[in-house]
Design a protein around this motif. Structure first.
Motif, PDB file in Angstrom:
ATOM      1  N   LYS A 118       0.703  -1.226   0.078  1.00  0.00           N
ATOM      2  CA  LYS A 118       0.068   0.017  -0.006  1.00  0.00           C
ATOM      3  C   LYS A 118       0.860   1.310  -0.192  1.00  0.00           C
ATOM      4  O   LYS A 118       1.835   1.331   0.788  1.00  0.00           O
ATOM      5  CB  LYS A 118      -0.874  -0.047   1.157  1.00  0.00           C
ATOM      6  N   ASP A 119       0.538   2.236  -1.026  1.00  0.00           N
ATOM      7  CA  ASP A 119       1.302   3.421  -0.916  1.00  0.00           C
ATOM      8  C   ASP A 119       2.788   3.250  -1.121  1.00  0.00           C
ATOM      9  O   ASP A 119       3.504   3.723  -0.469  1.00  0.00           O
ATOM     10  CB  ASP A 119       0.818   4.416   0.309  1.00  0.00           C
ATOM     11  N   LYS A 120       3.068   2.295  -2.017  1.00  0.00           N
ATOM     12  CA  LYS A 120       4.558   1.935  -2.130  1.00  0.00           C
ATOM     13  C   LYS A 120       5.479   1.702  -0.833  1.00  0.00           C
ATOM     14  O   LYS A 120       6.432   1.703  -0.654  1.00  0.00           O
ATOM     15  CB  LYS A 120       5.391   3.247  -2.806  1.00  0.00           C
ATOM     16  N   THR A 121       4.532   0.802  -0.059  1.00  0.00           N
ATOM     17  CA  THR A 121       5.263   0.388   1.178  1.00  0.00           C
ATOM     18  C   THR A 121       4.708  -0.876   1.424  1.00  0.00           C
ATOM     19  O   THR A 121       3.653  -1.264   1.328  1.00  0.00           O
ATOM     20  CB  THR A 121       4.658   1.412   2.495  1.00  0.00           C
ATOM     21  N   LEU A 122       5.633  -1.936   1.828  1.00  0.00           N
ATOM     22  CA  LEU A 122       5.496  -3.084   2.370  1.00  0.00           C
ATOM     23  C   LEU A 122       5.343  -3.366   3.777  1.00  0.00           C
ATOM     24  O   LEU A 122       6.040  -2.766   4.501  1.00  0.00           O
ATOM     25  CB  LEU A 122       6.310  -4.133   1.901  1.00  0.00           C
ATOM     26  N   THR A 123       4.404  -4.128   4.140  1.00  0.00           N
ATOM     27  CA  THR A 123       4.198  -4.387   5.608  1.00  0.00           C
ATOM     28  C   THR A 123       3.795  -5.810   5.784  1.00  0.00           C
ATOM     29  O   THR A 123       3.054  -6.437   4.993  1.00  0.00           O
ATOM     30  CB  THR A 123       3.104  -3.432   6.387  1.00  0.00           C
ATOM     31  N   LYS A 124       4.190  -6.422   6.790  1.00  0.00           N
ATOM     32  CA  LYS A 124       4.058  -7.891   7.163  1.00  0.00           C
ATOM     33  C   LYS A 124       2.408  -7.865   7.717  1.00  0.00           C
ATOM     34  O   LYS A 124       2.145  -7.084   8.476  1.00  0.00           O
ATOM     35  CB  LYS A 124       4.965  -8.463   8.281  1.00  0.00           C
ATOM     36  N   ASP A 125       1.881  -9.102   7.250  1.00  0.00           N
ATOM     37  CA  ASP A 125       0.580  -9.473   7.680  1.00  0.00           C
ATOM     38  C   ASP A 125       0.788 -10.684   8.372  1.00  0.00           C
ATOM     39  O   ASP A 125       1.712 -11.049   9.100  1.00  0.00           O
ATOM     40  CB  ASP A 125      -0.432  -9.250   6.828  1.00  0.00           C
ATOM     41  N   ARG A 126      -0.419 -11.556   8.259  1.00  0.00           N
ATOM     42  CA  ARG A 126      -0.410 -12.860   8.963  1.00  0.00           C
ATOM     43  C   ARG A 126       0.575 -13.841   8.269  1.00  0.00           C
ATOM     44  O   ARG A 126       1.034 -13.374   7.303  1.00  0.00           O
ATOM     45  CB  ARG A 126      -1.667 -13.345   8.968  1.00  0.00           C
ATOM     46  N   GLU A 127       0.893 -15.123   8.960  1.00  0.00           N
ATOM     47  CA  GLU A 127       1.531 -16.060   8.144  1.00  0.00           C
ATOM     48  C   GLU A 127       0.764 -17.431   8.395  1.00  0.00           C
ATOM     49  O   GLU A 127       0.070 -17.543   9.514  1.00  0.00           O
ATOM     50  CB  GLU A 127       2.919 -16.043   9.065  1.00  0.00           C
ATOM     51  N   LEU A 128       0.871 -18.204   7.290  1.00  0.00           N
ATOM     52  CA  LEU A 128       0.385 -19.700   7.568  1.00  0.00           C
ATOM     53  C   LEU A 128       1.439 -20.518   7.735  1.00  0.00           C
ATOM     54  O   LEU A 128       2.446 -20.486   7.144  1.00  0.00           O
ATOM     55  CB  LEU A 128      -0.545 -19.980   6.510  1.00  0.00           C
ATOM     56  N   SER A 129       1.273 -21.668   8.391  1.00  0.00           N
ATOM     57  CA  SER A 129       2.075 -22.659   8.329  1.00  0.00           C
ATOM     58  C   SER A 129       1.560 -24.005   7.648  1.00  0.00           C
ATOM     59  O   SER A 129       0.612 -24.206   7.749  1.00  0.00           O
ATOM     60  CB  SER A 129       2.442 -23.304   9.869  1.00  0.00           C
ATOM     61  N   VAL A 130       2.581 -24.622   6.905  1.00  0.00           N
ATOM     62  CA  VAL A 130       1.794 -25.825   6.069  1.00  0.00           C
ATOM     63  C   VAL A 130       2.628 -27.047   6.612  1.00  0.00           C
ATOM     64  O   VAL A 130       3.766 -26.893   7.277  1.00  0.00           O
ATOM     65  CB  VAL A 130       2.238 -25.690   4.498  1.00  0.00           C
ATOM     66  N   SER A 131       2.202 -28.163   6.211  1.00  0.00           N
ATOM     67  CA  SER A 131       2.986 -29.457   6.735  1.00  0.00           C
ATOM     68  C   SER A 131       4.065 -30.114   6.003  1.00  0.00           C
ATOM     69  O   SER A 131       4.760 -30.961   6.588  1.00  0.00           O
ATOM     70  CB  SER A 131       1.702 -30.505   6.952  1.00  0.00           C
ATOM     71  N   LYS A 132       4.242 -29.526   5.013  1.00  0.00           N
ATOM     72  CA  LYS A 132       5.229 -30.172   3.981  1.00  0.00           C
ATOM     73  C   LYS A 132       6.149 -28.888   3.505  1.00  0.00           C
ATOM     74  O   LYS A 132       5.603 -27.793   3.447  1.00  0.00           O
ATOM     75  CB  LYS A 132       4.637 -31.380   3.171  1.00  0.00           C
ATOM     76  N   ASP A 133       7.303 -29.342   2.831  1.00  0.00           N
ATOM     77  CA  ASP A 133       8.079 -28.416   2.328  1.00  0.00           C
ATOM     78  C   ASP A 133       7.508 -27.977   0.870  1.00  0.00           C
ATOM     79  O   ASP A 133       7.218 -28.907   0.044  1.00  0.00           O
ATOM     80  CB  ASP A 133       9.561 -29.033   1.900  1.00  0.00           C
ATOM     81  N   VAL A 134       7.438 -26.749   0.794  1.00  0.00           N
ATOM     82  CA  VAL A 134       6.785 -26.092  -0.449  1.00  0.00           C
ATOM     83  C   VAL A 134       8.028 -25.966  -1.871  1.00  0.00           C
ATOM     84  O   VAL A 134       9.011 -25.649  -1.581  1.00  0.00           O
ATOM     85  CB  VAL A 134       6.310 -24.567  -0.165  1.00  0.00           C
ATOM     86  N   TYR A 135       7.229 -26.069  -2.899  1.00  0.00           N
ATOM     87  CA  TYR A 135       8.205 -25.990  -4.080  1.00  0.00           C
ATOM     88  C   TYR A 135       7.335 -24.818  -4.971  1.00  0.00           C
ATOM     89  O   TYR A 135       8.088 -23.986  -5.235  1.00  0.00           O
ATOM     90  CB  TYR A 135       7.876 -27.191  -4.977  1.00  0.00           C
TER      91      TYR A 135
END
Length: 284
Positions: free
Chosen positions: A108-125
């Motif tokens: 937003k407005d040329k700015t990045l901010t962290k929001d929530r995070e999700l965990s998954v059960s296996k390694d992502v490709y």
């Protein structure tokens, strides 16, 4: 509208017309360099006509790049190395961080901010977004999963040990209509699935050698980086044909990740590993 990623929520805005790549010419523009030390671009996402999101593996951050100025205007540091990026809407990106975490990041407005995070059960490709959900490719069975934005698993493909369709489903993209395409550098194929992960079509071609990055230009036309062929390949699903659009003479070498912005009719390409340069191609 941005294609090759999650289609935005429909609005009354007019939709830019993407060129037919079987007829279009692709002209190389000036490269964009990320300066200021070691850089390793792993994935790209176009968030507006002149702004790119970049996952910078070496610096362990996601950066917002102003393509006109050629400079980073915002970045967020992460607790592990970032890999794949996709947009869930015009103001939100999902970023794979480490092997088993997906960070949501607001733009937003040329700015990045962290929001929530999700965990998954296996390694992502691989990672993309479709119909208000995330679609994840794993490094082992179940190869694919559709996950809600609150982390609930909605669908899985290849849960049993019987499925041999995938080996290394590394990159994914979503068409404007919601179909998902997956590049597999282990089988040298591109696979099309629907929102429930049913396989609709599988594409093979001698031009697709270790395919990596993949992005939708239109519902019918998919752009793929053929890593070992040093080329960008156009896949036209309606005719089941492939053709080489760009090669070594156009500056393509070891293409790894790419994205397409229909607002500008431009493709952005990053080579494999330890590159600080994004190559830009104008389509007309």
């Amino acid at each position: 509208m941005l294609t090759g990623l999650a289609p935005p929520t429909p609005t009354s805005m007019s939709t830019p017309v993407s060129p037919d790549l079987t007829q279009a010419r692709l002209k190389r523009q000036s490269d964009i360099g990320l300066h200021g030390g070691k850089c390793d671009i792993r994935d790209l996402a176009a968030v507006s006509p002149d702004m790119l999101l970049v996952s910078n593996y070496s610096k362990q951050c996601v950066q917002l790049l102003d393509c006109l100025k050629g400079e980073v205007v915002s970045e967020v540091q992460l607790q592990a190395t970032p890999w794949k990026i996709c947009l869930t809407d015009r103001n939100t990106a999902a970023v794979q961080v480490g092997d088993r975490t997906i960070h949501m990041i607001k733009v937003k407005d040329k700015t990045l901010t962290k929001d929530r995070e999700l965990s998954v059960s296996k390694d992502v490709y691989g990672l993309t977004s479709s119909q208000n959900s995330l679609v994840v490719a794993y490094q082992s069975r179940p190869w694919l999963a559709v996950i809600s934005m609150d982390g609930k698993v909605l669908h899985q493909f290849g849960k049993s040990g019987k499925s041999q369709h995938f080996k290394c489903p590394a990159f994914m993209c979503t068409t404007p209509g919601g179909s998902v395409f997956i590049s597999d550098y282990g089988t040298h194929t591109i696979t099309k699935v629907d929102a429930q992960l049913n396989i609709l079509q599988t594409f093979t071609s001698p031009l697709l050698q270790f395919p990596r990055g993949i992005t939708a230009v239109t519902e019918d036309q998919i752009l793929v980086s053929s890593y070992s062929k040093d080329s960008l390949v156009l896949l036209q699903q309606s005719t089941n044909t492939t053709s080489t659009l760009l090669g070594k003479d156009d500056g393509i070498k070891g293409p790894y990740s790419l994205t397409y912005c229909s607002d500008q009719n431009k493709a952005y390409v990053a080579a494999s590993f330890c590159t600080d340069t994004i190559k830009v191609y104008q389509m007309s």
